[in-house]
Design a protein around this motif. Sequence first.
Motif, mmCIF file in Angstrom:
data_model
loop_
_atom_site.group_PDB
_atom_site.id
_atom_site.type_symbol
_atom_site.label_atom_id
_atom_site.label_comp_id
_atom_site.label_asym_id
_atom_site.label_seq_id
_atom_site.Cartn_x
_atom_site.Cartn_y
_atom_site.Cartn_z
ATOM 1 N N ASN A 38 0.828 -1.209 0.000
ATOM 2 C CA ASN A 38 0.000 0.000 0.000
ATOM 3 C C ASN A 38 0.862 1.259 0.000
ATOM 4 O OD1 ASN A 38 -2.370 -1.476 -0.053
ATOM 5 N ND2 ASN A 38 -2.669 -1.385 2.158
ATOM 6 N N ALA A 39 1.933 1.263 0.789
ATOM 7 C CA ALA A 39 2.824 2.421 0.854
ATOM 8 C C ALA A 39 3.526 2.638 -0.485
ATOM 9 C CB ALA A 39 3.839 2.242 1.978
ATOM 10 N N TYR A 40 3.975 1.556 -1.114
ATOM 11 C CA TYR A 40 4.639 1.680 -2.422
ATOM 12 C C TYR A 40 3.650 2.193 -3.463
ATOM 13 C CZ TYR A 40 7.130 0.582 -6.711
ATOM 14 O OH TYR A 40 7.727 0.675 -7.943
ATOM 15 N N ASP A 41 2.467 1.599 -3.483
ATOM 16 C CA ASP A 41 1.441 2.005 -4.453
ATOM 17 C C ASP A 41 1.045 3.468 -4.280
ATOM 18 O OD1 ASP A 41 1.492 -0.563 -5.486
ATOM 19 O OD2 ASP A 41 -0.384 -1.185 -4.533
ATOM 20 N N ALA A 42 1.094 3.961 -3.050
ATOM 21 C CA ALA A 42 0.733 5.349 -2.760
ATOM 22 C C ALA A 42 1.907 6.315 -2.971
ATOM 23 C CB ALA A 42 0.232 5.460 -1.324
ATOM 24 N N GLY A 43 3.081 5.772 -3.334
ATOM 25 C CA GLY A 43 4.234 6.622 -3.605
ATOM 26 C C GLY A 43 5.044 6.992 -2.378
ATOM 27 N N ARG A 44 4.782 6.321 -1.252
ATOM 28 C CA ARG A 44 5.522 6.645 -0.025
ATOM 29 C C ARG A 44 6.854 5.899 0.067
ATOM 30 N NH1 ARG A 44 0.212 6.298 1.923
ATOM 31 N NH2 ARG A 44 0.591 4.338 2.992
ATOM 32 N N TYR A 45 7.002 4.822 -0.716
ATOM 33 C CA TYR A 45 8.271 4.089 -0.775
ATOM 34 C C TYR A 45 8.828 4.165 -2.187
ATOM 35 C CZ TYR A 45 7.655 1.625 3.735
ATOM 36 O OH TYR A 45 7.516 1.304 5.052
ATOM 37 N N SER A 46 10.115 4.438 -2.292
ATOM 38 C CA SER A 46 10.801 4.437 -3.584
ATOM 39 C C SER A 46 11.350 3.039 -3.857
ATOM 40 C CB SER A 46 11.962 5.435 -3.561
ATOM 41 O OG SER A 46 12.981 4.955 -2.679
ATOM 42 N N ILE A 47 11.897 2.839 -5.037
ATOM 43 C CA ILE A 47 12.544 1.565 -5.359
ATOM 44 C C ILE A 47 13.702 1.313 -4.394
ATOM 45 C CG2 ILE A 47 14.016 0.434 -7.086
ATOM 46 C CD1 ILE A 47 11.126 0.123 -7.772
ATOM 47 N N ASP A 48 14.456 2.359 -4.066
ATOM 48 C CA ASP A 48 15.561 2.188 -3.110
ATOM 49 C C ASP A 48 15.044 1.761 -1.744
ATOM 50 O OD1 ASP A 48 17.554 2.781 -4.951
ATOM 51 O OD2 ASP A 48 17.591 4.913 -4.436
ATOM 52 N N ASP A 49 13.923 2.341 -1.316
ATOM 53 C CA ASP A 49 13.311 1.926 -0.049
ATOM 54 C C ASP A 49 12.940 0.448 -0.108
ATOM 55 O OD1 ASP A 49 13.385 4.548 1.001
ATOM 56 O OD2 ASP A 49 11.414 5.017 0.153
ATOM 57 N N MET A 50 12.380 0.044 -1.228
ATOM 58 C CA MET A 50 11.944 -1.344 -1.391
ATOM 59 C C MET A 50 13.134 -2.298 -1.359
ATOM 60 S SD MET A 50 8.675 -1.203 -1.493
ATOM 61 C CE MET A 50 8.215 -2.799 -2.137
ATOM 62 N N ARG A 51 14.229 -1.904 -2.011
ATOM 63 C CA ARG A 51 15.440 -2.742 -1.993
ATOM 64 C C ARG A 51 15.945 -2.912 -0.567
ATOM 65 N NH1 ARG A 51 17.728 0.471 -6.665
ATOM 66 N NH2 ARG A 51 17.063 -0.673 -8.499
ATOM 67 N N LEU A 52 15.896 -1.826 0.193
ATOM 68 C CA LEU A 52 16.343 -1.877 1.581
ATOM 69 C C LEU A 52 15.459 -2.824 2.400
ATOM 70 C CD1 LEU A 52 18.358 -0.845 3.658
ATOM 71 C CD2 LEU A 52 16.807 1.054 4.107
ATOM 72 N N LEU A 53 14.168 -2.823 2.129
ATOM 73 C CA LEU A 53 13.258 -3.721 2.845
ATOM 74 C C LEU A 53 13.578 -5.186 2.566
ATOM 75 C CD1 LEU A 53 9.902 -1.771 2.427
ATOM 76 C CD2 LEU A 53 11.214 -2.077 4.535
ATOM 77 N N GLY A 101 15.319 -7.988 5.206
ATOM 78 C CA GLY A 101 14.483 -9.150 5.478
ATOM 79 C C GLY A 101 13.040 -8.818 5.823
ATOM 80 N N THR A 102 12.640 -7.571 5.614
ATOM 81 C CA THR A 102 11.271 -7.170 5.919
ATOM 82 C C THR A 102 10.297 -7.789 4.924
ATOM 83 O OG1 THR A 102 12.101 -5.102 6.828
ATOM 84 C CG2 THR A 102 9.750 -5.185 6.295
ATOM 85 N N ILE A 103 10.697 -7.804 3.641
ATOM 86 C CA ILE A 103 9.935 -8.504 2.611
ATOM 87 C C ILE A 103 10.901 -9.402 1.846
ATOM 88 C CG2 ILE A 103 8.168 -6.705 2.352
ATOM 89 C CD1 ILE A 103 9.624 -5.832 -0.255
ATOM 90 N N THR A 104 10.357 -10.347 1.100
ATOM 91 C CA THR A 104 11.195 -11.259 0.320
ATOM 92 C C THR A 104 11.440 -10.689 -1.067
ATOM 93 O OG1 THR A 104 9.341 -12.475 -0.629
ATOM 94 C CG2 THR A 104 10.166 -13.238 1.524
ATOM 95 N N ALA A 105 12.424 -11.255 -1.757
ATOM 96 C CA ALA A 105 12.702 -10.851 -3.135
ATOM 97 C C ALA A 105 11.497 -11.130 -4.030
ATOM 98 C CB ALA A 105 13.942 -11.573 -3.660
ATOM 99 N N GLU A 106 10.778 -12.205 -3.732
ATOM 100 C CA GLU A 106 9.582 -12.539 -4.508
ATOM 101 C C GLU A 106 8.494 -11.485 -4.290
ATOM 102 O OE1 GLU A 106 11.124 -14.776 -2.414
ATOM 103 O OE2 GLU A 106 12.123 -15.932 -3.985
#
Length: 55
Positions: free
Chosen positions: A13-28, A32-37
Amino acid sequence: MMGSATIYKVVKNAYDAGRYSIDDMRLLVFTGTITAEQYKVITSFDYNEEETGEG
């Protein structure tokens, strides 16, 4: 602690709303907050470990 399904929904939801960037997602993934899948499902991009970090 939130379950992984709940964390996934919050992150998506945060990514879809523009609150997370691709760099934020890579960090997650890196932390280990989310999986590569999950990263691929959310962003439509493959997670590439080579792009993460200082090197």
